[in-house]
Scaffold this active site. Structure first.
Site, PDB file in Angstrom:
ATOM      1  CB  ILE A 208     -24.690 -95.953 -19.663  1.00 19.61           C
ATOM      2  CG1 ILE A 208     -23.620 -95.446 -20.640  1.00 19.61           C
ATOM      3  CG2 ILE A 208     -24.213 -97.244 -18.997  1.00 19.61           C
ATOM      4  CD1 ILE A 208     -22.307 -95.027 -19.989  1.00 19.61           C
TER       5      ILE A 208
ATOM      6  CG  ASN B 277     -27.721 -85.449 -22.494  1.00 16.94           C
ATOM      7  OD1 ASN B 277     -28.109 -85.087 -23.609  1.00 16.94           O
ATOM      8  ND2 ASN B 277     -26.554 -86.033 -22.312  1.00 16.94           N
TER       9      ASN B 277
ATOM     10  CB  SER C 221     -14.918 -92.016 -16.266  1.00 19.00           C
ATOM     11  OG  SER C 221     -14.207 -91.764 -17.447  1.00 19.00           O
TER      12      SER C 221
ATOM     13  CE1 TYR D  80     -18.066 -87.094 -16.766  1.00 20.90           C
ATOM     14  CE2 TYR D  80     -15.920 -87.611 -17.715  1.00 20.90           C
ATOM     15  CZ  TYR D  80     -17.175 -88.013 -17.301  1.00 20.90           C
ATOM     16  OH  TYR D  80     -17.529 -89.331 -17.404  1.00 20.90           O
TER      17      TYR D  80
ATOM     18  CE  LYS E 228     -18.446 -89.432 -13.893  1.00 21.83           C
ATOM     19  NZ  LYS E 228     -19.797 -89.798 -13.460  1.00 21.83           N
TER      20      LYS E 228
ATOM     21  CG  ASN F 252     -13.382 -94.564 -24.881  1.00 25.22           C
ATOM     22  OD1 ASN F 252     -12.573 -94.805 -23.994  1.00 25.22           O
ATOM     23  ND2 ASN F 252     -13.368 -93.428 -25.550  1.00 25.22           N
TER      24      ASN F 252
HETATM   25  C1  WQD Z   1     -11.871 -91.178 -28.767  1.00 28.46           C
HETATM   26  C2  WQD Z   1     -10.741 -91.005 -29.765  1.00 28.46           C
HETATM   27  C3  WQD Z   1     -10.140 -88.709 -30.131  1.00 28.46           C
HETATM   28  C4  WQD Z   1     -13.925 -87.549 -31.993  1.00 28.46           C
HETATM   29  C5  WQD Z   1     -14.168 -89.139 -23.574  1.00 28.46           C
HETATM   30  C6  WQD Z   1     -14.020 -88.628 -22.172  1.00 28.46           C
HETATM   31  C7  WQD Z   1     -14.138 -89.754 -21.198  1.00 28.46           C
HETATM   32  C8  WQD Z   1     -15.411 -90.509 -21.399  1.00 28.46           C
HETATM   33  C9  WQD Z   1     -15.606 -90.922 -22.824  1.00 28.46           C
HETATM   34  C10 WQD Z   1     -17.595 -89.954 -20.646  1.00 28.46           C
HETATM   35  C11 WQD Z   1      -9.704 -89.965 -29.350  1.00 28.46           C
HETATM   36  C12 WQD Z   1     -10.698 -89.304 -31.379  1.00 28.46           C
HETATM   37  C13 WQD Z   1     -12.888 -88.188 -31.363  1.00 28.46           C
HETATM   38  C14 WQD Z   1     -13.821 -87.265 -33.397  1.00 28.46           C
HETATM   39  C15 WQD Z   1     -11.632 -88.281 -33.408  1.00 28.46           C
HETATM   40  N1  WQD Z   1     -16.471 -89.654 -21.004  1.00 28.46           N
HETATM   41  N2  WQD Z   1     -11.749 -88.549 -32.044  1.00 28.46           N
HETATM   42  N3  WQD Z   1     -12.668 -87.649 -34.026  1.00 28.46           N
HETATM   43  O1  WQD Z   1     -11.728 -88.701 -25.441  1.00 28.46           O
HETATM   44  O2  WQD Z   1     -11.394 -91.203 -25.143  1.00 28.46           O
HETATM   45  O3  WQD Z   1     -13.116 -90.063 -23.842  1.00 28.46           O
HETATM   46  O4  WQD Z   1     -15.405 -89.823 -23.689  1.00 28.46           O
HETATM   47  O5  WQD Z   1     -18.589 -89.629 -20.435  1.00 28.46           O
HETATM   48  O6  WQD Z   1     -14.082 -89.230 -19.925  1.00 28.46           O
HETATM   49  O7  WQD Z   1     -12.758 -88.000 -22.031  1.00 28.46           O
HETATM   50  O8  WQD Z   1     -13.496 -90.381 -26.240  1.00 28.46           O
HETATM   51  O9  WQD Z   1     -14.857 -90.635 -28.254  1.00 28.46           O
HETATM   52  O10 WQD Z   1     -14.122 -88.321 -27.579  1.00 28.46           O
HETATM   53  O11 WQD Z   1     -12.426 -89.919 -28.467  1.00 28.46           O
HETATM   54  O12 WQD Z   1     -10.600 -88.582 -34.016  1.00 28.46           O
HETATM   55  O13 WQD Z   1     -14.726 -86.719 -34.022  1.00 28.46           O
HETATM   56  O14 WQD Z   1     -11.301 -90.525 -30.986  1.00 28.46           O
HETATM   57  O15 WQD Z   1      -9.084 -87.844 -30.419  1.00 28.46           O
HETATM   58  O16 WQD Z   1      -8.460 -90.428 -29.818  1.00 28.46           O
HETATM   59  P1  WQD Z   1     -12.298 -90.035 -25.194  1.00 28.46           P
HETATM   60  P2  WQD Z   1     -13.821 -89.771 -27.655  1.00 28.46           P
END
Ligand code: WQD
Length: 339
Positions: A12, A35, A125, A150, A154, A180
């Site tokens: 970002i 990272n 977040s 995590y 925040k 997201n």
């Molecule tokens: C999105 C959707 C999964 C992977 C996380 C953190 C949040 C923020 C962003 C930042 C969900 C589904 C995921 C996969 C899938 N962090 N999924 N297959 O969980 O909303 O947010 O990332 O730095 O704090 O919690 O994002 O992209 O992991 O998941 O089906 O291989 O996709 O179950 O419904 P999330 P995500």
């Protein structure tokens, strides 16, 4: 007058540097490449034509941070991205997350105090909303619901910033709650390059599409959502970056503490995102339907009205743009920055 971007070589951060320069701001990048990659700096130069001043710096190291501020007295605002961000890892290593994320912010804020820098943008977040009782989330929705260390870093940092602004009426702080972030710069030169197996949906789809994984994973098909898969508010990283530019402008109006959701206001399910990605790549992807992932919620998306009304900012890119730009980045850089 310059904006210090900590974590400016990150996903970002790098996109935000591009938009800050496009808006006419001077920028200083601080990063320790924990990272991220030094290659990002070259790519930024290609995109913007600017050789952005860079300081290799660990934001938790008081001496390094002091030297950074002393060497750049032109800094009068900080956008603080540098932090750990992997939810699962934070459960395994909570002390590392609290130390790095909270410690890093404290070190930066103390240096800002010493140097009279009063403007701060904080990467928060949507995770602070936990499992929301109702969606969309407004900035007034309860924001103390983290479900992992995590997320708690925040929540806690937001509280620290509110306390700071009570004590110092000259501080201007923008807390930005990201939904997201996905996608990549349209040039395909910068994008998301996670280490190891991606946790998040989009980088996993992108790497499956490039052939690193045989199938995309669908975590949970029995959520109370229209197609049974999880719904999120995906936002193009360039729109998110522009939200930071709007927030910096707001700080310079001496706004005190402000909090904004940065999302589109639209929820898309996992299956809808996969479909959009398939459209971008022009073929179908294998799907592996799996049980729910521990700790996941059914649905979350933003009410983005406050940012629109007070910052004049709205997300412009569609889910199709996000997937097309993600694929442009991934297909041009199959191994990310690691060639
Ligand atoms: C999105 C959707 C999964 C992977 C996380 C953190 C949040 C923020 C962003 C930042 C969900 C589904 C995921 C996969 C899938 N962090 N999924 N297959 O969980 O909303 O947010 O990332 O730095 O704090 O919690 O994002 O992209 O992991 O998941 O089906 O291989 O996709 O179950 O419904 P999330 P995500």
């Amino acid at each position: 007058m310059a904006i210090l971007v900590t974590g400016g070589a990150g996903y970002i951060g790098s996109h935000t540097v591009v938009e800050l320069l496009a808006a006419g701001y001077e920028v200083v990048i601080a990063d320790n490449f924990y990272n991220s990659s030094p290659k990002v700096l070259d790519r930024l130069k290609t995109i913007t034509g600017v050789d952005v001043p860079f300081v290799e710096c660990d934001v938790c190291d008081k001496d390094q941070v002091e030297n950074l501020f002393s060497a750049h007295p032109e800094i009068d605002a900080v956008i603080h991205f540098a932090a750990y961000k992997a939810v699962g890892e934070s459960v395994e290593k909570p002390l590392d997350y609290y130390e790095n994320n909270i410690g890093g912010a404290m070190t930066i804020l103390q240096a800002m105090k010493r140097h009279g820098v009063k403007n701060f943008v904080f990467s928060s977040s949507a995770t602070v909303y936990g499992d929301p009782e109702t969606v969309p989330c407004t900035e007034d929705s309860p924001a103390n619901g983290a479900t992992n260390p995590y997320g708690w870093t925040k929540v806690m940092q937001e509280q620290i910033l509110r306390d700071l602004c009570v004590s110092d009426k000259k501080m201007n702080v923008a807390i930005l709650r990201y939904f997201n972030p996905i996608g990549a710069h349209p040039s395909g030169l910068i994008g998301e390059d996670p280490n190891g197996i991606p946790n998040n949906l989009l980088p996993y789809i992108a790497q499956a599409a490039i052939g690193k994984y045989p199938a995309v994973r669908v975590f949970g098909t029995d959520y109370p959502t229209p197609d049974g898969t999880g719904v999120r508010d995906y936002i193009h990283v360039v729109d998110l970056a522009k939200g930071h530019v709007a927030a910096v402008k707001k700080l310079f109006t001496k706004c005190g503490l402000v909090t904004y959701n940065l999302g589109t206001g639209n929820g898309y399910s996992v299956l809808q995102v996969i479909k959009a990605y398939e459209k971008a790549i022009g073929r179908e992807l294998e799907k592996n339907y799996l049980p729910r992932r521990a700790g996941d919620i059914a649905e979350n998306y933003a009410d983005p009205r406050k940012a629109r009304e007070e910052l004049g900012w709205t997300a412009q890119y569609t889910i199709d743009d996000m997937c097309a730009h993600s694929w442009n980045w991934q297909s041009n850089n199959p191994n990310g920055y690691k060639e």
